[in-house]
Enzyme design. Structure first.
Site, mmCIF file in Angstrom:
data_model
loop_
_atom_site.group_PDB
_atom_site.id
_atom_site.type_symbol
_atom_site.label_atom_id
_atom_site.label_comp_id
_atom_site.label_asym_id
_atom_site.label_seq_id
_atom_site.Cartn_x
_atom_site.Cartn_y
_atom_site.Cartn_z
ATOM 1 N N HIS A 1 34.529 45.842 16.682
ATOM 2 C CA HIS A 1 33.965 44.717 17.429
ATOM 3 C C HIS A 1 35.018 43.618 17.627
ATOM 4 O O HIS A 1 34.810 42.457 17.279
ATOM 5 C CB HIS A 1 32.736 44.154 16.696
ATOM 6 C CG HIS A 1 31.780 43.448 17.611
ATOM 7 N ND1 HIS A 1 30.418 43.509 17.467
ATOM 8 C CD2 HIS A 1 31.987 42.655 18.696
ATOM 9 C CE1 HIS A 1 29.824 42.770 18.403
ATOM 10 N NE2 HIS A 1 30.759 42.252 19.158
ATOM 11 N N LEU A 2 36.130 44.009 18.226
ATOM 12 C CA LEU A 2 37.242 43.078 18.387
ATOM 13 C C LEU A 2 37.565 42.741 19.835
ATOM 14 O O LEU A 2 38.511 41.993 20.101
ATOM 15 C CB LEU A 2 38.501 43.622 17.689
ATOM 16 C CG LEU A 2 39.043 44.992 18.087
ATOM 17 C CD1 LEU A 2 39.871 44.955 19.359
ATOM 18 C CD2 LEU A 2 39.899 45.566 16.959
ATOM 19 N N ASP B 1 33.557 49.791 20.967
ATOM 20 C CA ASP B 1 33.886 48.592 20.193
ATOM 21 C C ASP B 1 32.666 48.058 19.472
ATOM 22 O O ASP B 1 32.774 47.162 18.641
ATOM 23 C CB ASP B 1 34.467 47.510 21.114
ATOM 24 C CG ASP B 1 35.022 46.329 20.329
ATOM 25 O OD1 ASP B 1 35.829 46.556 19.397
ATOM 26 O OD2 ASP B 1 34.643 45.177 20.632
ATOM 27 N N ASP C 1 22.688 47.433 38.288
ATOM 28 C CA ASP C 1 22.192 46.163 37.751
ATOM 29 C C ASP C 1 20.958 45.775 38.556
ATOM 30 O O ASP C 1 21.081 45.392 39.725
ATOM 31 C CB ASP C 1 23.247 45.058 37.831
ATOM 32 C CG ASP C 1 22.822 43.799 37.078
ATOM 33 O OD1 ASP C 1 21.618 43.464 37.103
ATOM 34 O OD2 ASP C 1 23.677 43.143 36.458
ATOM 35 N N GLY D 1 36.090 40.805 21.953
ATOM 36 C CA GLY D 1 35.974 39.373 22.227
ATOM 37 C C GLY D 1 37.170 38.610 21.712
ATOM 38 O O GLY D 1 38.093 39.170 21.089
ATOM 39 N N ALA D 2 37.172 37.307 21.954
ATOM 40 C CA ALA D 2 38.324 36.464 21.641
ATOM 41 C C ALA D 2 38.748 36.593 20.182
ATOM 42 O O ALA D 2 37.933 36.458 19.272
ATOM 43 C CB ALA D 2 38.004 35.012 21.968
ATOM 44 N N ARG E 1 29.033 38.634 33.612
ATOM 45 C CA ARG E 1 30.309 37.954 33.821
ATOM 46 C C ARG E 1 31.465 38.869 33.421
ATOM 47 O O ARG E 1 32.530 38.853 34.042
ATOM 48 C CB ARG E 1 30.347 36.635 33.048
ATOM 49 C CG ARG E 1 30.049 36.759 31.577
ATOM 50 C CD ARG E 1 30.231 35.440 30.833
ATOM 51 N NE ARG E 1 29.407 34.373 31.323
ATOM 52 C CZ ARG E 1 28.166 34.115 30.905
ATOM 53 N NH1 ARG E 1 27.599 34.904 30.006
ATOM 54 N NH2 ARG E 1 27.484 33.105 31.376
ATOM 55 N N ILE E 2 31.241 39.693 32.387
ATOM 56 C CA ILE E 2 32.286 40.636 31.991
ATOM 57 C C ILE E 2 32.389 41.762 33.013
ATOM 58 O O ILE E 2 33.493 42.151 33.420
ATOM 59 C CB ILE E 2 32.000 41.193 30.580
ATOM 60 C CG1 ILE E 2 32.037 40.068 29.550
ATOM 61 C CG2 ILE E 2 33.004 42.288 30.213
ATOM 62 C CD1 ILE E 2 31.499 40.465 28.190
ATOM 63 N N GLU F 1 25.754 48.764 13.151
ATOM 64 C CA GLU F 1 27.068 48.135 13.079
ATOM 65 C C GLU F 1 27.163 47.321 11.795
ATOM 66 O O GLU F 1 26.335 46.429 11.582
ATOM 67 C CB GLU F 1 27.294 47.235 14.291
ATOM 68 C CG GLU F 1 28.718 46.711 14.390
ATOM 69 C CD GLU F 1 28.958 45.955 15.698
ATOM 70 O OE1 GLU F 1 29.050 46.627 16.751
ATOM 71 O OE2 GLU F 1 29.028 44.728 15.646
ATOM 72 N N ALA G 1 29.695 46.255 24.887
ATOM 73 C CA ALA G 1 28.555 45.338 25.048
ATOM 74 C C ALA G 1 27.741 45.242 23.766
ATOM 75 O O ALA G 1 28.016 44.392 22.905
ATOM 76 C CB ALA G 1 27.696 45.793 26.225
ATOM 77 N N ARG G 2 26.759 46.103 23.605
ATOM 78 C CA ARG G 2 25.900 46.117 22.422
ATOM 79 C C ARG G 2 25.671 47.566 22.014
ATOM 80 O O ARG G 2 25.405 48.429 22.860
ATOM 81 C CB ARG G 2 24.558 45.424 22.699
ATOM 82 C CG ARG G 2 24.668 43.912 22.902
ATOM 83 C CD ARG G 2 25.024 43.191 21.614
ATOM 84 N NE ARG G 2 25.062 41.744 21.771
ATOM 85 C CZ ARG G 2 26.161 41.046 22.025
ATOM 86 N NH1 ARG G 2 27.315 41.670 22.172
ATOM 87 N NH2 ARG G 2 26.105 39.735 22.137
#
Length: 341
Positions: free
Chosen positions: A299-300, A275, A191, A302-303, A171-172, A280, A251-252
């Site tokens: 890791h910022l 990020d 993918d 995201g919301a 989705r991202i 981590e 992502a990860r």
């Protein structure tokens, strides 16, 4: 956040389970009022589910609203919560707390991952542009030398005509593709679960992973971390990247072999905008904090801050659909779980 309360049935009993402070941070006064319009909300927020008080609350719950820091939810808890029908996660991934067997037991699960994807995609797009402009490398050089626009040693610079490789049409990844339409860029996509025709319809070119890393100026990762994707960018694949390529990871951290990446960044051959990392957080003094062509954020993507309201709005809308007997827009199905972040 105006969400109309359901009219067709009595309000369900809802319990919240998340870390201390998350309820107020994500929902805020308006969101909590909206939740109270939709459900009979238990006063306590569960930070664990093993105590007698937590089990009493769960025994009455039809809806469990979860968030960051939610305790593990497994089938043992379901045995103590016979009326539980919906888990509405007011955040992204559910894999950190949800036993997949819960889905096998018929409990419906939904998440606000789509809402959380918006700022991550924006962050990734910004990182792609900043990376192509060498913003962080040149900011460090400017700070050290005081020389404006010193492009010495850069293999290439700028966004015009670049090739961007997206690993994962999540989705991202899809949102990033939409944003990339504003650039004069070719977009390659790897993918294995996406239909080539679907990738082409979005404006991308489906390729295998080795081809993607060979051809791309910027590689941006949007895949989940699984056994198959762990360290998918290993030393061999990183070596395939062209000189001056930029690696962006929102992502990860485990998707990249950190030690191999450090060698490439230290050599000056690759730039990295990260990020997330593996491990981590990175330990103090790690080379990726010090190298001028690496930029690491905590890791910022995201919301955060005012973006959190999207998570609450998405969650309340899903609960409203559930209580009205309407289809859920963001329901998670068992066969999808292994491929999700």
């Amino acid at each position: 956040m105006p969400v109309k309360p359901p009219q067709a049935r009595l309000r369900p009993r809802a319990v919240l389970a998340m870390a201390p402070g998350v309820r107020e941070e994500v929902f805020g006064p308006a969101g909590l009022r909206g939740l109270a319009d939709l459900a009979e909300v238990d006063d306590q927020v569960l930070h664990e589910v093993g105590s007698a008080g937590a089990l009493r609350a769960m025994a009455r719950a039809e809806v469990l609203v979860t968030g960051w820091g939610c305790p593990r939810i497994g089938t043992d808890l379901l045995d103590r919560a016979p009326g539980l029908r919906l888990i509405a996660h007011a955040a992204g991934t559910v894999k950190t707390f949800l036993d997949p067997a819960v889905l096998d037991r018929g409990v419906r699960v939904t998440s606000a991952a789509d809402a959380n994807a918006v700022p991550v995609a924006e962050f990734a797009y910004a990182a792609i542009v900043f990376g192509a402009k060498r913003a962080f490398t040149l900011a460090h050089r400017y700070r050290e030398t005081g020389t404006r626009r010193d492009f010495t040693g850069l293999a290439w610079l700028g966004t015009r005509g670049i090739t961007v490789g997206l690993i994962g049409l999540s989705r991202i990844g899809r949102r990033v593709m939409e944003l990339l339409r504003g650039l004069d860029a070719e977009v390659l996509v790897y993918d294995p679960y996406a239909e080539p025709a679907g990738i082409a319809a979005l404006g991308g070119t489906p390729v295998d992973l080795d081809t993607l890393v060979r051809r791309s100026h910027v590689v941006s990762l949007h895949a989940p971390e699984t056994r198959e994707t762990y360290r998918m960018l290993d030393a061999r694949r990183l070596s395939l990247l062209r000189d001056g390529a930029v690696v962006v990871n929102t992502a990860r951290g485990g998707l990249i072999d950190t030690e191999a990446l450090v060698k490439e960044v230290r050599s000056g051959r690759l730039d990295a905008i990260l990020d997330v990392s593996d491990p981590e957080p990175l330990p103090a003094g790690h080379p990726l904090f010090e190298l001028p062509n690496a930029f690491v954020t905590p890791h910022l993507a995201g919301a955060q801050g005012n973006e959190l309201a999207r998570l609450a709005e998405s969650t309340l809308a899903e609960i409203a659909r559930y209580t009205a007997g309407e289809p859920l827009l963001h329901e998670i199905h068992r066969d999808e779980l292994d491929r999700m972040a």
